[in-house]
Design an enzyme around this catalytic site. Structure first.
Site, mmCIF file in Angstrom:
data_model
loop_
_atom_site.group_PDB
_atom_site.id
_atom_site.type_symbol
_atom_site.label_atom_id
_atom_site.label_comp_id
_atom_site.label_asym_id
_atom_site.label_seq_id
_atom_site.Cartn_x
_atom_site.Cartn_y
_atom_site.Cartn_z
ATOM 1 N N ASP A 67 1.035 -1.143 0.078
ATOM 2 C CA ASP A 67 0.004 -0.030 0.033
ATOM 3 C C ASP A 67 0.729 1.188 0.131
ATOM 4 O OD1 ASP A 67 -2.361 1.246 0.214
ATOM 5 O OD2 ASP A 67 -3.235 0.013 1.706
ATOM 6 N N TRP B 237 -2.856 3.314 -5.954
ATOM 7 C CA TRP B 237 -4.370 3.904 -6.321
ATOM 8 C C TRP B 237 -4.043 4.594 -7.575
ATOM 9 C CZ3 TRP B 237 -2.413 6.343 -1.613
ATOM 10 C CH2 TRP B 237 -2.782 5.607 -0.729
ATOM 11 N N GLY B 238 -2.802 4.566 -8.320
ATOM 12 C CA GLY B 238 -2.498 5.327 -9.639
ATOM 13 C C GLY B 238 -1.914 6.659 -9.066
ATOM 14 N N ASP C 128 -10.029 3.093 -3.910
ATOM 15 C CA ASP C 128 -10.728 1.987 -3.321
ATOM 16 C C ASP C 128 -12.307 2.052 -3.741
ATOM 17 O OD1 ASP C 128 -8.390 1.917 -1.841
ATOM 18 O OD2 ASP C 128 -9.515 1.939 0.119
#
Ligand code: GLA
Length: 373
Positions: free
Chosen positions: A126, A160-161, A182
């Site tokens: 993450d 998440w780009g 998300d």
């Protein structure tokens, strides 16, 4: 390690969040096998955030929370492996994970070695609580640590780009990369993520798959990512869209108690075959009406096409599209023979294109084969 297919499996986050335990993971592994999901292709069991103690041990290693995981991770991974499955875990590139547990920044090589010792096959990584260091360097560190840890561990990057990672993520060793924020269990969330991927297809590559986030199919408004829930038709649209865009298919619902419709959606072999097609050609749009009536096409191994018709609007729509836009001119002398992948039926031969009504939030998925006119 080379990963040639979008990974398929189950992840604890969407349903369970921090409420994870050894018993839950074992039961989920059992359920993956007993329900037939393993035989349909789902192989990874992944523990997401919130599995460790809040502090590392005296040697600087991560420690599984003994209340949640009293047997430790090696025993659990042995159990998952004994079921013919692979075992995944979670860490983060920042100073803390997103739920503020210890994270791998400045511990990358220690943590990769620990994961290897525990028999981990998959690491979701993450991007929360990031230090002031370029994101690519954070992922490159862990990419190197995993590549040299002595065990094949699939590297699932989850930033998440953000920070323009489309431009650098494939240089880090990631085998899949989160190209979306998300997901939540509502039609609006599914639609927003689906539309956000239109411009991201050129960044797809086999060996580093665009990851549209875990599935919400079957959550029905429950759990950690649960909002309003979706209808069965919306879940099918979601599953079909993720499949044709070659996203990893990571189930997020409680697979110990799935209803029949959920299982039927998740195990449709003809849709899964589109997702796992070995040619991994980039999907392209042959119809894009207002970013909400979309027809995605993808050339499959052997020359068939996958066609996905998606009506993301709130009303039923008539959608017309032509083989010309596939790259197949009428003068070539071919028609397309069409199979419906949800009805499991051949529905006819179409010379130049199709015109179909698609219900609100609905989809049709076809496999099309060239046939002489
Ligand atoms: C981020 C990720 C999610 C999940 C949570 C865990 O939000 O994008 O998929 O892993 O962190 O805290």
């Amino acid at each position: 390690m080379i990963v040639t297919k979008p990974p398929m499996g189950w992840n604890s986050w969407n349903m369970f969040g921090a409420n994870i335990s050894d018993a839950l993971i074992r039961q989920s592994a059992d359920a993956l096998v007993e329900s037939g999901l393993r035989d349909a292709g789902y192989e990874y069991i992944v523990i997401d955030d919130c599995w460790s103690l809040r502090e590392r041990d005296a040697e600087g290693r991560l420690v599984p929370d003994p209340e949640k995981f009293p047997e430790g991770m090696k025993a659990l991974s042995d159990y998952v492996h004994s079921k013919g499955l692979k075992f995944g875990m979670y860490s983060c590139a920042g100073t803390k994970t997103c739920a503020r547990y210890p994270s791998s920044f400045e511990h990358e090589f220690t943590d990769a070695a620990t994961f290897a010792q525990w028999g981990v096959d998959f690491l979701k990584y993450d991007y929360c609580n990031k230090p002031r260091i370029d994101g690519d360097l954070l992922y490159k560190r862990m990419g190197l640590a995993l590549a040299t840890c002595g065990r094949d561990i699939l590297f699932s990057a989850c930033n998440w780009g953000a920070d323009n990672s489309v431009e650098w993520i494939k240089s880090t060793g990631a085998h899949m990369w989160r190209s979306t924020g998300d997901i939540f269990d509502s039609w609006q969330s599914v639609k927003d993520l689906a539309v956000s991927q239109i411009e991201r297809q050129p960044y797809f590559s086999p060996c580093c798959f665009n990851d549209m986030d875990m599935l919400v199919v079957g959550l029905r408004g429950r759990g950690n990512a649960g909002l309003t829930g979706c209808t069965d038709q919306e879940y099918r649209t979601h599953f079909s869209y993720w499949a044709i865009l070659q996203s990893p298919l990571m189930i997020g619902c409680d697979i110990r108690q799935m209803d029949a419709a959920t299982l039927e959606t998740l195990t449709n072999p003809e849709i899964i075959a589109i997702n796992q097609d070995p040619a991994f050609r980039q999907p392209y749009l042959i119809l894009n009406w207002g970013r909400s009536q979309l027809v995605w096409a993808k050339q499959l191994e052997g020359g068939d096409y996958a066609l996905g018709l998606f009506n993301l609007d709130d009303d039923s729509r008539h959608m017309d599209f032509y083989w010309w836009d596939l790259g197949l001119p009428a003068a070539a002398g071919y028609a397309l023979s069409i199979r419906d992948l949800w009805l499991h039926e051949d529905i006819g031969i179409f010379p130049e294109g199709m015109g179909l009504d698609v219900p609100a939030h609905g989809c049709r998925m076809f496999r099309a084969r060239l046939t002489r006119r």
